[in-house]
Design a protein around this motif. Structure first.
Motif, PDB file in Angstrom:
ATOM      1  N   HIS A  20      -0.002   5.673  -1.206  1.00  0.00           N
ATOM      2  CA  HIS A  20      -0.856   5.496  -0.020  1.00  0.00           C
ATOM      3  C   HIS A  20      -0.952   4.028   0.401  1.00  0.00           C
ATOM      4  CE1 HIS A  20      -1.913   9.575   0.332  1.00  0.00           C
ATOM      5  NE2 HIS A  20      -2.891   9.631  -0.530  1.00  0.00           N
ATOM      6  N   GLU A  30      -2.439  15.372  -4.840  1.00  0.00           N
ATOM      7  CA  GLU A  30      -2.992  14.470  -5.849  1.00  0.00           C
ATOM      8  C   GLU A  30      -2.831  15.006  -7.274  1.00  0.00           C
ATOM      9  OE1 GLU A  30      -4.375  15.240  -2.977  1.00  0.00           O
ATOM     10  OE2 GLU A  30      -4.471  13.311  -1.957  1.00  0.00           O
ATOM     11  N   GLU A  71     -10.517   9.806  -3.386  1.00  0.00           N
ATOM     12  CA  GLU A  71      -9.507  10.815  -3.747  1.00  0.00           C
ATOM     13  C   GLU A  71      -9.694  11.277  -5.191  1.00  0.00           C
ATOM     14  OE1 GLU A  71      -5.475  10.560  -2.524  1.00  0.00           O
ATOM     15  OE2 GLU A  71      -6.078  10.398  -0.433  1.00  0.00           O
ATOM     16  N   HIS A  85       0.458   8.631  -6.916  1.00  0.00           N
ATOM     17  CA  HIS A  85       0.158   9.118  -5.561  1.00  0.00           C
ATOM     18  C   HIS A  85      -0.682   8.082  -4.803  1.00  0.00           C
ATOM     19  CE1 HIS A  85      -1.194  12.209  -2.584  1.00  0.00           C
ATOM     20  NE2 HIS A  85      -2.268  11.463  -2.591  1.00  0.00           N
ATOM     21  N   GLU A  86      -1.671   7.502  -5.495  1.00  0.00           N
ATOM     22  CA  GLU A  86      -2.528   6.499  -4.846  1.00  0.00           C
ATOM     23  C   GLU A  86      -1.729   5.253  -4.472  1.00  0.00           C
ATOM     24  OE1 GLU A  86      -5.662   6.986  -3.742  1.00  0.00           O
ATOM     25  OE2 GLU A  86      -5.208   8.988  -4.442  1.00  0.00           O
TER      26      GLU A  86
HETATM   27 ZN    ZN Z   1      -3.863  11.349  -1.256  1.00  0.00          ZN
END
Ligand code: ZN
Length: 266
Positions: free
Chosen positions: A243, A150, A88, A239-240
């Motif tokens: 996930h 992202e 990403e 954001h990561e």
């Molecule tokens: Zn993402």
């Protein structure tokens, strides 16, 4: 350079680079994002190019990251969280920031949908020209249960309150709404989109290239002093983390992700 999923046109001092998977609403898979990056670098390295237009062939600018087939069929190269983070960072963060940092003027030419990852790419450009049928949306919080795309560019290119409303609800911003929000520079009839964008690009192409490079440097630094770069890189990590949460895993195990994504460009 020969590209399969983007087009590269040299129109005098202007490079027009388009997402070119119209049969898939220009969904961005790994190949397309790599080719888009290569095309942008090619334009940056070509001294005869002064302005770069980024657009999309067909009905939509782009429906965003390809949730159905990001990697070529039969390959599934990422199995770890660490690998996912690195992927990403490269495909979604670094490629976007390359557009933001391009030492030449950039214009997004948007018709139809510019959704999620596609919206993010359009917003990396200096200016946006939209046709009257264009719409913009970041439905990631609503449909994927993750905090936006992202690169959290939205609050920098419209009012903070408008950005919150758009992100919380996942609702579309029409071309007119986006103009009123200050995110879009010009709205033109669909049939005049290419012509009007090119005319604007040609006008900007008159600027001596080194002066433009310095102009962008100062404009970008103005935003960096306000914290843009640190905010964007902090959001990427946040954001990561999303996930990796149990909540997101559970959210995405309910309902069909692809069906939810399809609704975005219907
Ligand atoms: Zn993402």
């Amino acid at each position: 350079m020969n590209f399969e999923t983007v087009s590269y046109e040299k129109l005098g001092p202007v490079a027009r680079i388009c997402h070119n998977r119209p049969e898939a609403a220009n969904a961005e898979n790994a190949q397309l994002l790599s080719e888009l990056d290569q095309a942008v670098v090619q334009a940056a390295n070509d001294d005869s190019i002064r302005v770069v237009i980024i657009g999309g062939k067909g009905k939509h600018f782009s429906s965003g990251h390809d949730l159905k087939g990001f990697w070529p069929k039969g390959t599934h190269p990422i199995s770890t969280r660490e690998g996912w983070w690195s992927m990403e960072e490269q495909y979604f963060y670094d490629y976007c920031m390359r557009i933001w940092d391009l030492p030449k003027a950039t214009i997004a030419q948007v018709q139809g949908g510019a959704i999620a990852g596609g919206f993010m790419v359009a917003n990396m450009c200096d200016l946006i020209v939209a046709s009257d049928d264009a719409f913009f949306a970041d439905p990631v919080l609503q449909s994927l249960g993750a905090p936006a795309v992202e690169v959290l560019i939205h609050p920098w290119v419209m009012s903070n309150r408008k950005a919150r409303e758009m992100l919380f609800t996942g609702e579309r911003l029409s071309a007119r709404d986006a103009l009123a929000a200050g995110m879009v520079n010009r709205v033109v009839p669909r049939e005049r989109l290419e012509e009007e964008t090119l005319a604007l690009a040609n006008k900007i192409a008159n600027v001596p290239p080194f002066a433009m490079r310095l102009m962008k440097r100062s404009l970008n630094r103005t935003m960096d002093f306000q914290g843009l770069r640190n905010s964007l890189s902090a959001h990427f990590d946040t954001h990561e983390f999303a996930h990796a949460t149990n909540e997101q895993k559970e959210f995405n195990s309910r309902g069909n992700l692809i069906e939810r994504g399809k609704k975005n460009v219907a």
